[in-house]
Design an enzyme around this catalytic site. Structure first.
Site: not given
Ligand code: XUL
Ligand code: CO
Length: 437
Positions: A99, A102
């Protein structure tokens, strides 16, 4: 600077090895069903769990011992980049996922946040070039910051919606810059708590509008990643809009988005929806929507997303069986959206956990290949539906039957004879295959 000084490169040593820092099943170069294991599995490191998570829970502070935590701010982000590439190199993992927040700290303004991102993205691009490692997917986090309290694409506040759009725009630019193979939308706070204050239809219309804008902008800048939606039924909101694969596909169909999207399916999300992972994968596959996998497992005794490393061989076998039957993951991969337990706080645990996940999926792959080569399940399923191969069954499938012709047949067909589904025997056969590879 090395963040994992005492860890050697992890090699394949095979089943006899008792070295915990070695693969017993994952042999990246081994060819099965015409492709190497590396090509089938396309493993990815989840940046957030590996380099950001500190092990805190609602009852206590972080426990993780991490070399990069000696730094702050942008310096810590830079250290994480170095750690990420050292980690992927030592584990021989070809991909990673992140993300936006991150990889770089949020600033006080959107301008500042974007500036921080630019610094780190340049560094990631360099490191990718030097190492040959690639970005499986990126995404933007539109759920952690308090501004997203009522959602992002489904917020009641147009100013927040605009911010989300700006953040998404930057996310697409970052993905293009780093050559991401996919771009993921997980609807963090896209859902609701109560209809007493919610216009559900309006929120879903707005979410679709945001996706259409994303498609337009990706086209405009020439970002050709596969777009993926990641379903999840609950947590953080009570009613997440992308509940499961079937709900998400219906949404995409309704809003004319189906051709541009596929699904990123996660094992623990399937469990929370009351499904098996293989059910979700099959649902996607039969609709031509299988994109990528977030590999993990939940705890059946707990009702939340525990994101454990996948070690359940029945599940990894049936997962890989579905993937192989669907023709593979294409541009997707197996991303370990999984975190070490709070008590597994040493840096070495990050390696041991990934080895456990990678070996469990490789083991599952080998077992799935055997199931396919021996036609174990194909044979059973084909035999079970054989009544549709001839007579009235063949007429139904050919579209020649009518309610009248069915009635005519049923009137003279007495008694009806059914056969056992033999589930218990099949489960034992499955166990035998898993433990034979
Ligand atoms: C949340 C989840 C996230 C997604 C990306 O449960 O799985 O980490 O993979 O936003
Ligand atoms: Co996920």
């Amino acid at each position: 600077m090395s963040y994992f000084k005492n860890i050697p490169a992890i090699a394949f040593e095979g089943k006899g090895s008792d070295n915990p820092l070695a693969f017993k099943h994952y042999d990246p170069n081994q060819v099965v069903l015409g492709k190497t294991m590396e090509e089938h599995l396309r493993y990815a490191v989840a940046y957030w769990h590996t380099f950001n998570a500190n092990g805190s829970d609602p009852f206590g502070a972080g426990t993780m011992v991490r070399g990069w935590d000696q730094y702050d701010g942008l310096d810590r982000s830079k250290a994480r980049v170095e750690a990420n590439f050292e980690f992927m190199e030592k584990l021989n993992i070809p991909y990673y996922c992140f993300h936006d927040i991150d990889i770089a700290p949020e600033g006080a303004t959107l301008q500042e946040t974007n500036k921080n991102l630019d610094v780190i993205v340049a560094m990631l691009k360099d490191a990718q070039k030097q190492s040959g490692k690639k970005l499986l997917w990126n995404t933007v986090n539109m759920f952690t910051n308090p501004r997203f309290v009522h959602g992002a694409g489904t917020t009641c506040n147009a100013d927040v919606y605009a911010y989300a759009g700006a953040q998404l725009k930057k996310g697409l630019e970052v993905g293009k810059e780093l050559g991401a193979e996919n771009y993921v939308f997980w609807g963090g706070r896209e859902g609701y708590e109560t209809l007493l204050n919610t216009d559900m239809g309006f929120e879903l219309d707005n979410l679709a509008r945001l996706y259409h804008m994303a498609i337009d902008y990706a086209n405009e800048i020439g970002f050709d990643a596969q777009f993926l939606i990641e379903p999840k039924p609950k947590e953080p909101t009570k009613h997440q809009y992308d509940f499961d694969a079937a709900t998400t596909i219906a949404f995409l169909q309704k809003y004319g988005l189906k051709d541009k999207f596929k699904l990123n399916l996660e094992a623990n999300h399937a469990t929370l929806a009351g499904h098996t992972f293989e059910h979700e994968i099959r649902t996607a596959a039969i609709n031509g929507m299988l994109g990528s996998l977030d590999a993990n497992q939940g705890d059946l005794l707990l009702g939340w997303d525990t994101d454990e490393f996948p070690t359940d061989l029945y599940s990894t076998t049936l997962t890989m069986y579905e993937v192989l039957k669907a023709g593979g993951l294409g541009r997707g991969g197996v991303n370990f959206d999984a975190k070490v337990r709070r008590g597994s706080f040493e840096a070495e645990d990050l390696f041991l956990a990934h080895i456990a996940g990678m070996d469990s999926f490789a083991w599952g792959l080998k077992a799935a290949v055997k199931l396919i080569e021996n036609r174990t399940l194909d044979g059973i399923v084909e035999n079970r539906y054989r009544s549709f191969k001839e007579g009235i069954g063949a007429e139904i499938v050919a579209g020649k039957a009518t309610l009248k012709s069915l009635e005519q047949y049923a009137l003279q067909n007495n008694p009806i004879v059914n056969e056992s589904g033999r589930q218990e025997r099949i489960r034992l056969m499955l166990s035998e295959v898993i433990f034979s590879v």
